[in-house]
Each structure stands twice: as structure tokens, then as C-alpha cells.
Write a protein that holds these residues in place. Structure first.
Motif, short mmCIF file in Angstrom:
data_model
loop_
_atom_site.label_atom_id
_atom_site.label_comp_id
_atom_site.label_asym_id
_atom_site.label_seq_id
_atom_site.Cartn_x
_atom_site.Cartn_y
_atom_site.Cartn_z
N SER A 1 -6.32 4.51 -4.92
CA SER A 1 -5.08 5.30 -5.02
C SER A 1 -3.87 4.46 -5.41
O SER A 1 -2.74 4.94 -5.30
N PHE A 2 -4.07 3.23 -5.85
CA PHE A 2 -2.92 2.38 -6.20
C PHE A 2 -2.07 3.00 -7.30
O PHE A 2 -0.84 2.95 -7.26
N SER A 3 -2.71 3.57 -8.29
CA SER A 3 -1.96 4.08 -9.45
C SER A 3 -1.01 5.20 -9.05
O SER A 3 0.15 5.24 -9.51
N ILE A 4 -1.41 6.10 -8.15
CA ILE A 4 -0.54 7.21 -7.77
C ILE A 4 0.63 6.71 -6.92
O ILE A 4 1.77 7.18 -7.07
N TRP A 5 0.39 5.74 -6.05
CA TRP A 5 1.48 5.15 -5.28
C TRP A 5 2.47 4.44 -6.19
O TRP A 5 3.70 4.57 -6.04
N ASN A 6 1.96 3.68 -7.14
CA ASN A 6 2.82 2.93 -8.05
C ASN A 6 3.64 3.86 -8.93
O ASN A 6 4.84 3.64 -9.17
N GLU A 7 3.03 4.94 -9.43
CA GLU A 7 3.75 5.89 -10.25
C GLU A 7 4.84 6.61 -9.45
O GLU A 7 5.93 6.89 -9.97
N TYR A 8 4.54 6.89 -8.20
CA TYR A 8 5.53 7.59 -7.37
C TYR A 8 6.76 6.71 -7.14
O TYR A 8 7.90 7.17 -7.24
N GLN B 1 6.81 1.58 2.26
CA GLN B 1 6.33 1.22 3.59
C GLN B 1 5.03 1.95 3.94
O GLN B 1 4.16 1.39 4.61
N LYS B 2 4.87 3.19 3.46
CA LYS B 2 3.59 3.87 3.65
C LYS B 2 2.49 3.23 2.82
O LYS B 2 1.35 3.12 3.25
N ALA B 3 2.86 2.82 1.62
CA ALA B 3 1.86 2.29 0.70
C ALA B 3 1.30 0.96 1.19
O ALA B 3 0.08 0.72 1.15
N VAL B 4 2.17 0.06 1.66
CA VAL B 4 1.70 -1.26 2.07
C VAL B 4 0.92 -1.21 3.37
O VAL B 4 0.26 -2.18 3.73
N MET B 5 0.95 -0.08 4.06
CA MET B 5 0.15 0.09 5.28
C MET B 5 -1.19 0.76 5.00
O MET B 5 -2.01 0.91 5.91
N THR B 6 -1.41 1.17 3.77
CA THR B 6 -2.63 1.89 3.40
C THR B 6 -3.62 0.94 2.75
O THR B 6 -3.29 0.29 1.76
N MET C 1 -6.07 -0.30 0.25
CA MET C 1 -6.44 0.09 -1.11
C MET C 1 -6.56 -1.17 -1.96
O MET C 1 -6.10 -2.26 -1.57
N ILE C 2 -7.15 -1.02 -3.10
CA ILE C 2 -7.23 -2.13 -4.04
C ILE C 2 -5.84 -2.35 -4.64
O ILE C 2 -5.12 -1.41 -4.96
N SER C 3 -5.48 -3.61 -4.82
CA SER C 3 -4.18 -4.02 -5.38
C SER C 3 -3.02 -3.70 -4.44
O SER C 3 -1.89 -3.49 -4.89
N VAL C 4 -3.26 -3.67 -3.13
CA VAL C 4 -2.15 -3.48 -2.20
C VAL C 4 -1.22 -4.68 -2.23
O VAL C 4 -0.03 -4.56 -1.88
N GLU C 5 -1.74 -5.83 -2.66
CA GLU C 5 -0.88 -7.02 -2.77
C GLU C 5 0.22 -6.81 -3.80
O GLU C 5 1.36 -7.27 -3.62
N THR C 6 -0.09 -6.11 -4.89
CA THR C 6 0.92 -5.85 -5.92
C THR C 6 2.03 -4.96 -5.37
O THR C 6 3.22 -5.19 -5.64
N LEU C 7 1.67 -3.95 -4.60
CA LEU C 7 2.69 -3.08 -4.00
C LEU C 7 3.56 -3.86 -3.01
O LEU C 7 4.78 -3.62 -2.92
N TRP C 8 2.95 -4.80 -2.30
CA TRP C 8 3.74 -5.61 -1.36
C TRP C 8 4.75 -6.48 -2.11
O TRP C 8 5.91 -6.59 -1.70
N LYS C 9 4.33 -7.09 -3.20
CA LYS C 9 5.25 -7.91 -4.00
C LYS C 9 6.37 -7.05 -4.59
O LYS C 9 7.54 -7.45 -4.59
N ASP C 10 6.03 -5.86 -5.07
CA ASP C 10 7.06 -4.97 -5.61
C ASP C 10 8.03 -4.53 -4.53
O ASP C 10 9.25 -4.40 -4.76
#
Length: 636
Positions: A30-37, A64-69, A71-80
Motif C-alpha cells: 500500500s505504499f503507493s496509495i499512502w504516497n499519493e495521498y 504519522q499513520k503511514a509510518v506506523m503501518t 509495508m514495503i518502502s516504509v523507510e521512504t515515507l519516514w524520510k519524506d
């Protein structure tokens, strides 16, 4: 993606993202949907400080919801997320990073386990009825392993709602591929029911009510979809609603089953009567029994269930007798119903009534000989338990006169007498003796032969297995030879015509990966002279010691010291002075000595060339010398 600048459309888009994340936001991909949002929220135009603060709060909440979920590539969401906070206020960014880093590390750890536990799951597996194939069994095992992993709470969350949502997400994903498996539906509904009971014990009635409704909805989905004819799900749903004291819903559930025309309603009527007796009393159960009698699809089981219910619950033997008599009038040619009636009478210890029933059924003429075997056996067992020897012999004679009409009993009088002395799974003969006298063939006529044959075959199983191992004839494997069928096998290739000796497995594998022999055009090696040369080599006893500078140059002198000249046995007998040069088939003069020298190429004259009259003793190179052709191309 093109975003409309109108605020209403952007609000609808945000609601769509929220809906999508609610449904699939816990998926590992689900990384793509979190990133697009988050990208969508960053691009929202904010007019004024208040609107800007709202936009920042919305983006921070999603991050904050995304980095607690997990998923693959959660590291990218944390950096963003860290970059987003630093762009607003570095001081607040450091504080947020310290607060959320623990949850992020936990999510990253679980993401790795999540990826490993779901590896091998085929999410594109078609949802079809169970077939029992190996691939299906593998997928079922992997899905159940994944669900069990979610139930183990890998996130170590203390919020039971979050844990329940993750487990139900796993069940929903599983149902996309295993929608025809009733156990998955039942386990999902049972989990929701147990979760609701847990909230009830904690005093959270509102959450318990929500999960109870979700469990009821799960049952509704199960009985309204592809498994709308599965009785197990209907009965489980009825028991669930009965536990909630919603009897009207239970009645509608059973009535829904009975309205299906191509389903046998007998079991549904039996369970319906049991529910009516538990919830509303024996009178309600009798009304259900009346409906069952009027249904032409019903079988004899409803009479047995109703009679036993009257006997055990209302303690009225007369009503039970009348029900059995009604069933006997409707099913006079059904031996299984008669056996149930006889079992009931034997429990009551009614000897006279039991004998009367035996005589009525066996002399009525409604049962053919092949269907009366079990009843005659039951009659003989009954007389063996309570009768005298004369009555036992009399029943045996009557039984034999009827059973001899069947070919399975012809000439097997000894097999028929075994039933007089057996008790439960104890027999008066061993297993092989019973087989020898044909007793197992006699049992095959029974309506339930496995009830006797299985205990019979399991007795002394170990000893029989060892005896069978000794009696099995096995071939002499030492006399077996490899054989490979071959269409163009020449005579003598194998001592069995039509085949050849196969290559070893390793050689066969090598031959399958190398190019075919027709594509090799040389150079070819004369194997016999080469092996003869190796045999005649004279090497020094010890190799020279190595030097510290690498390879010793004197090692090249070693090759010169080797006697490369090989003679045939006839040439060794002739003195050197008597040897005369001769010509080969191509008209070239050839010396008496065959020299194998390095650098023997066209245009190169070795030291022996002058000894042979100054003429070159070199041979023409092979026609397909690949190495020489490459060297010539490099020179050009």
C-alpha cells in the motif's frame, strides 16, 4: 494525476483516499496509495494562515499513520515525513522524530516479517470450489499461516480494535481467493463474535455491539454468496442469533434454508426442531415436525429425531411409539429406519415388542433379501443375547434360508455361523481365517461393512503387516540392467533388441546442455596417438623448487628435456642408418621419425629440417583450425 482546484472536488478526492486507505491501507503493497495521498494533500492550495495550519495538520496526520503501518518502502515515507517536518520547523521536526521513531522502527521490523510470511501467497488464485489439489492445499496452508501470524499480534499493539482490524483484513484478503471454503467464513465470524464477547467482559458495550453486528453481517454475506446452499453456515448463523436471543432471526434463517428447492431439508428440519424445543418448548418442536412430515422431500430421519426427542425430553414413551409406527408405515422398505426402531426398543428392554417388530418387518415381504441382511444379523444378535440355544439355532436356519438366495452367501455356511459367537470387534477366528472362509465377502453385503471390517483389519495389524512383507514376491534387483528404448538401435547395441544402455544421469544432464555434435567442425584430436604419447612421456622424478620471483624460467627447459619422439615397435627394431625416407599418400616426404614440436607451423623450420635435406618437415594445419584463424585476423 490531474487534480481539480475546486474545493468540493478536492474534498471528495480526500474522502476517496480515506476510503481506499480504510480498505487496503494495511496491505504490504500500500505504499503507493499512502504516497499519493500525502502528495495530494501537499498540493492543496491554502489561503490564509488557518487554512495553511489545517493543511499541515492533515499531511502530518497521514504521515504519522503511514509510518506506523508495516509495508514495503516504509523507510521512504519516514524520510519524506522527516523532510516535511524539517521544512516547517526543525525544532518541532526533532521532537516529532523522537516521538515517532519507536513506532516507525516497530513498523519496519514487522514489515520484514510481513513480507516473509506472505511470500508464496498467490493473490491472483481463482476463487473456485475446493478441488483438493496440491496447489490449493499449499495456498490454504499459507493463508492460515498468515492469519495465525496476525492473531499473534506482531505489532505488539495494546489496542484490541487495531488488532481486530488487522486480523479481519487478513480474513478479507483470504476470502478473495478462498471464498468457496466455508471454514474461512466461519472462522472469521467466530473471531468477530469472540472479540465482541471480550469487549463485553471489559464493559465496553458499544464496541461489543459493533463487533456483534459485524459478525452477523459476515454470516449474512456467507449465506448470501457462493455458499448459499451450505448448511453448516446456516446452522452456525442460527446458533449465533439464538445466543443473542433473537429468535425471529433464527426462524427466518431456517425458513430460508427450507425455501431452497434443490437442497435436502431433512437435516434442516432436525436442527429446526431442536432449536424450537430449546427456545420455545416441546409444542413448538411438534409443530415443526408436522411441517416436516408434510414436506415430500423429508426422509425417515425426522421421525427418528422427533421420537427420541419425545422420549428424552417429554419422557413420554407412548408418543415416541406412535411416531416410530408412523415412520414404519411411511418407510416400510427402509432397513435403516427399522434398525433405529429396533435400537430404541432394545434400550427400553422390551423383549416381546422387539420380537414382534422383527417378525413384522421380516415377514411383511416389503424388504428384499439383499436389504434384510442387517436386520437378520440384528435379530440373531438379539437372540444370542437373551434367547436360548434352540431359538438361536432356529433363527440361524431361517436366516440361512433367506440369505442363501444371494450369491455372496452360497456355500459359506461357516461364515454365517461366525455372527453367533462374535462380540463387538472380537471374532472367533483370526483375520486370515475369516478371509479364507469368506466372511469378508459376506460383510460386503451389509449396508455398513466398514463398521466391522475396519476393526477386523486393524486387529493384529503389525503382525499381519510383517507376514505380508514376507509373502510378497519381489524381483531380484541385482539382475536388473539399464535399458533405454531407441528407435534406430543397431543390432548388438543392447542384448535386448530395440534399445541401448543409457548414460549416467550426470552425463545425460551434461549432454542436454551442450550443443549437438553436428555443430562441431573441429579441430579433432587423435585420441589413440595422444594417449600413447602420454604413456611414453618420461618426466623427471622431482620438479624444480620455485623461486620467489614467480615461475622459474628453467621450467621451460623441462619441456625440452622430455623425449617427445615416439617410435613404433617395428621402427625400434630397425637401426637408424637403415631407415629410409618414404612418402605419404599426399606425395610429401615424411621422415622416419615423427616429431611433436612446439611451433610446427607453415613457414617455420625447426632444427631438424636441415637434417632431412633442407626441406621443411611441417605438416599442413587442420582445415578448421579456429585458433589459427583468429591469430591471422589479429595480424591483419
Amino acid at each position: 494525476m490531474l487534480y481539480i482546484s475546486i474545493s468540493i472536488d478536492r474534498e471528495k478526492m480526500a474522502q476517496s483516499y480515506d476510503f481506499a486507505l480504510e480498505k487496503i491501507g494495511m496491505d504490504i503493497q500500500s505504499f503507493s496509495i499512502w504516497n499519493e495521498y500525502t502528495t495530494f494533500l501537499k498540493q492543496v492550495e491554502a489561503v490564509g494562515q488557518y487554512a495553511e495550519n489545517q493543511r499541515i495538520s492533515a499531511v502530518r496526520k497521514v504521515y504519522q499513520k503511514a509510518v506506523m503501518t508495516p509495508m514495503i518502502s516504509v523507510e521512504t515515507l519516514w524520510k519524506d515525513y522527516i523532510a516535511f517536518e524539517n521544512g516547517i520547523n526543525p525544532i518541532i521536526a526533532e521532537k516529532m522524530s523522537m516521538e515517532r521513531s519507536r513506532d516507525y522502527m516497530n513498523a519496519r521490523r514487522v514489515a520484514k516479517e510481513y513480507e516473509a510470511i506472505t511470500r508464496g501467497l498467490n493473490r491472483n488464485y481463482p476463487s473456485i470450489p475446493p478441488t483438493g489439489s496440491n496447489e490449493e492445499s499449499k495456498q490454504v496452508s499459507l493463508w492460515k499461516k498468515y492469519i495465525a501470524w496476525e492473531k499473534a499480534n506482531p505489532l505488539r499493539t495494546e489496542d484490541p480494535t487495531v488488532l481486530a482490524r488487522r486480523i479481519m483484513f487478513a480474513y478479507e484478503q483470504c476470502l478473495l481467493c478462498l471464498g468457496h471454503h466455508p471454514d474461512v467464513w466461519y472462522e472469521a465470524a467466530l473471531f468477530l463474535e469472540n472479540t465482541a464477547k471480550t469487549f463485553t467482559e471489559k464493559g465496553d458495550n458499544n464496541s461489543a455491539k459493533v463487533f456483534f453486528e459485524e459478525a452477523a453481517l459476515m454470516y449474512e454475506r456467507a449465506t448470501s454468496g457462493v455458499l448459499n446452499k451450505n448448511l453448516l453456515l446456516y446452522f452456525s448463523y442460527a446458533d449465533f442469533e439464538e445466543g443473542r436471543m433473537k429468535y425471529e432471526k433464527v426462524h427466518s434463517t431456517y425458513q430460508k434454508i427450507l425455501d431452497i428447492e434443490d437442497v435436502d431439508p431433512t437435516l434442516a428440519f432436525v436442527q429446526y426442531m431442536k432449536f424450537a424445543r430449546r427456545a420455545e418448548g416441546i409444542k413448538s418442536a411438534r409443530s415443526i415436525f408436522k411441517k416436516a412430515r408434510e414436506d415430500p422431500r423429508s426422509k425417515y430421519h425426522i421421525y427418528v429425531a422427533a421420537a427420541l426427542m419425545e422420549y428424552y425430553c417429554s419422557k413420554d414413551q407412548n408418543i415416541a411409539f406412535r411416531i416410530f409406527e408412523l415412520g414404519l408405515k411411511k418407510f416400510p422398505d427402509d432397513p435403516e429406519f427399522t434398525m433405529c426402531y429396533l435400537d430404541y426398543l432394545s434400550h427400553l428392554n422390551e423383549d416381546n415388542n422387539t420380537r414382534v417388530l422383527f417378525e413384522r418387518v421380516l415377514t411383511s415381504g416389503n424388504l428384499p433379501a439383499e436389504k434384510s441382511v442387517d436386520i437378520w444379523n440384528k435379530f440373531l444378535e438379539f437372540e444370542s443375547n437373551i434367547g436360548d440355544l434352540s431359538s438361536i439355532i432356529k433363527i440361524e436356519k431361517r436366516r440361512s434360508s433367506v440369505l442363501n438366495q444371494l450369491k455372496e452367501f452360497e456355500g459359506k455356511e461357516t461364515a454365517q455361523i461366525v455372527d453367533r459367537y462374535k462380540f463387538l470387534d472380537l471374532f472367533p477366528c483370526s483375520t486370515y481365517e475369516l478371509k479364507a472362509i469368506g466372511y469378508t465377502d459376506v460383510l460386503s453385503v451389509s449396508s455398513n461393512p466398514n463398521k466391522i471390517i475396519l476393526p477386523l483389519m486393524n486387529s493384529d495389524h503389525v503382525d499381519d503387516h510383517e507376514e505380508n512383507e514376507d509373502k510378497i514376491c519381489r524381483p531380484d534387483f541385482s539382475q536388473m540392467v539399464p535399458f533405454k528404448p531407441k528407435m534406430d538401435a543397431y543390432p548388438g547395441e543392447h542384448f535386448i533388441p530395440g534399445g541401448s544402455f543409457p548414460m549416467p544421469p550426470a552425463a545425460t544432464h551434461l549432454a542436454s546442455i551442450i550443443p549437438p555434435a553436428i555443430y562441431f567442425h573441429g579441430p579433432f584430436v587423435a585420441v589413440d596417438p595422444l594417449m600413447d604419447l602420454f604413456r611414453r612421456l618420461q618426466l623427471p622424478d622431482a620438479a624444480p623448487p620455485p623461486t620467489g620471483d614467480g615461475v622459474d624460467p628453467n621450467q621451460f627447459e623441462l619441456a625440452k628435456s622430455v623425449h617427445w619422439v615416439m617410435h613404433t615397435e617395428k621402427e625400434e627394431e630397425v637401426p637408424d642408418r637403415e631407415r629410409e625416407p618414404h612418402f605419404n599418400n599426399f606425395g610429401r616426404r615424411r621422415g622416419n621419425k615423427r616429431r611433436f614440436q612446439r611451433g610446427h607451423q607453415p613457414g617455420f623450420h625447426g632444427p631438424d629440417s636441415e637434417e632431412e635435406g633442407g626441406e621443411s618437415n611441417s605438416f599442413l594445419p587442420p582445415q578448421n583450425d579456429i585458433y589459427r584463424s583468429r591469430q591471422q585476423k589479429r595480424v591483419k
